[in-house]
Motif scaffolding. Structure first.
Motif, PDB file in Angstrom:
ATOM      1  N   UNK A 107      22.606  67.869  42.627  1.00 18.78           N
ATOM      2  CA  UNK A 107      21.261  67.327  42.720  1.00 18.78           C
ATOM      3  C   UNK A 107      20.314  68.163  41.854  1.00 18.78           C
ATOM      4  N   UNK A 108      19.397  67.536  41.108  1.00 17.18           N
ATOM      5  CA  UNK A 108      18.450  68.310  40.290  1.00 17.18           C
ATOM      6  C   UNK A 108      17.580  69.226  41.141  1.00 17.18           C
ATOM      7  N   UNK A 109      17.371  68.877  42.401  1.00 17.98           N
ATOM      8  CA  UNK A 109      16.567  69.735  43.279  1.00 17.98           C
ATOM      9  C   UNK A 109      17.314  71.031  43.580  1.00 17.98           C
ATOM     10  N   UNK A 110      18.656  70.945  43.715  1.00 16.32           N
ATOM     11  CA  UNK A 110      19.445  72.126  44.054  1.00 16.32           C
ATOM     12  C   UNK A 110      19.770  72.992  42.854  1.00 16.32           C
ATOM     13  N   UNK A 111      19.498  72.530  41.643  1.00 15.82           N
ATOM     14  CA  UNK A 111      19.910  73.293  40.470  1.00 15.82           C
ATOM     15  C   UNK A 111      19.131  74.592  40.328  1.00 15.82           C
TER      16      UNK A 111
END
Length: 193
Positions: A107-111
Motif C-alpha cells: 500500500x502507498x500509505x505503508x511505504x
C-alpha cells in the motif's frame, strides 16, 4: 476379441481380486484367480498369443491398488489443506497474469512508514528504554551534543560580541576543543550508523 477387450473384461475381476473378497468363476481368489483367468484366456486364444496380457493385467492390478491406497490415505483435513493451497496458487497465478502496472502490492500509505501495531501509550513508554539502550541515542548523541556545545563556546569567545572582550590574535586564540584529532569520519565503511 482382442487383448484390449480381454483386459477390459478382466478389470472388474482384477478389482475384486485386489480386495481378496470376490471369488472368480473357478471359486478361487487373489493371485491364483488371476493366474487361472489368464491361463483360461490364453487357452481360448483371447490373449493375443503372447505374454502381453499378463503384463496388462499386472499393470492394471497395480494401478487399481495404487488408487485404492490413495483413497484410503485421503483425509478430510488433507483435502481441506489441498483446497486452501489450490486457492492460494490460483490467486497468485491471477496476480501474475496481470500487467505489471495493474498488479497489487504494498500500500502507498505503508511505504513511508510501516505499520506499527502498538498503542500510543505502549509506544511512548517503551521508546525511552529503547533509546537508553541504543548507543545512537545514549552515548553517540551525548558526544555530539558536547561537541556542539564546545563549538558554540569557541565561536562565542572568538566573536568578541560582549563589551570589553576583544578578538585575540592567532597566537593567543583559544584551543579548538570541539575538533577531534584525527577528525571524526562522517561515514565509516561497513559500520551501521
Amino acid at each position: 476379441r482382442s487383448a484390449a477387450a480381454a483386459s477390459d473384461a478382466l478389470a472388474p475381476r482384477a478389482a475384486g481380486m485386489e480386495s481378496g473378497v470376490a471369488p472368480s468363476r473357478h471359486g478361487t481368489t487373489g493371485a491364483s484367480a488371476s493366474r487361472t483367468s489368464v491361463a483360461h484366456l490364453s487357452r481360448r486364444g483371447l490373449s493375443g498369443a503372447s505374454g502381453a496380457s499378463r503384463l496388462t493385467v499386472a499393470s492394471l492390478r497395480s494401478c487399481i491398488g495404487e488408487a485404492v491406497q490413495r483413497e484410503v490415505a485421503r483425509t478430510s483435513l488433507g483435502d481441506y489443506r489441498a483446497f486452501l493451497q489450490d486457492g492460494r496458487e490460483r490467486a497468485r497465478a491471477k496476480r501474475l497474469a496481470m500487467p505489471v502496472h495493474l498488479r497489487t502490492g504494498t500500500s502507498p500509505v505503508d511505504m513511508g512508514f510501516p505499520r506499527h501495531m502498538l498503542t500510543a501509550a505502549a509506544d511512548s513508554s517503551a521508546l525511552p528504554v529503547k533509546m537508553a539502550v541504543d548507543p545512537k541515542w545514549s552515548t553517540d548523541l551525548k558526544k555530539m551534543n558536547d561537541k556542539a556545545g564546545l563549538r558554540i563556546e569557541y565561536e562565542r569567545r572568538l566573536a568578541a560580541a560582549v563589551t570589553g572582550s576583544i578578538a585575540p590574535e592567532l597566537p593567543h586564540m583559544y584551543p579548538k576543543r570541539h575538533i577531534s584529532n584525527p577528525p571524526t569520519p562522517f561515514f565509516v565503511a561497513g559500520a551501521n550508523r
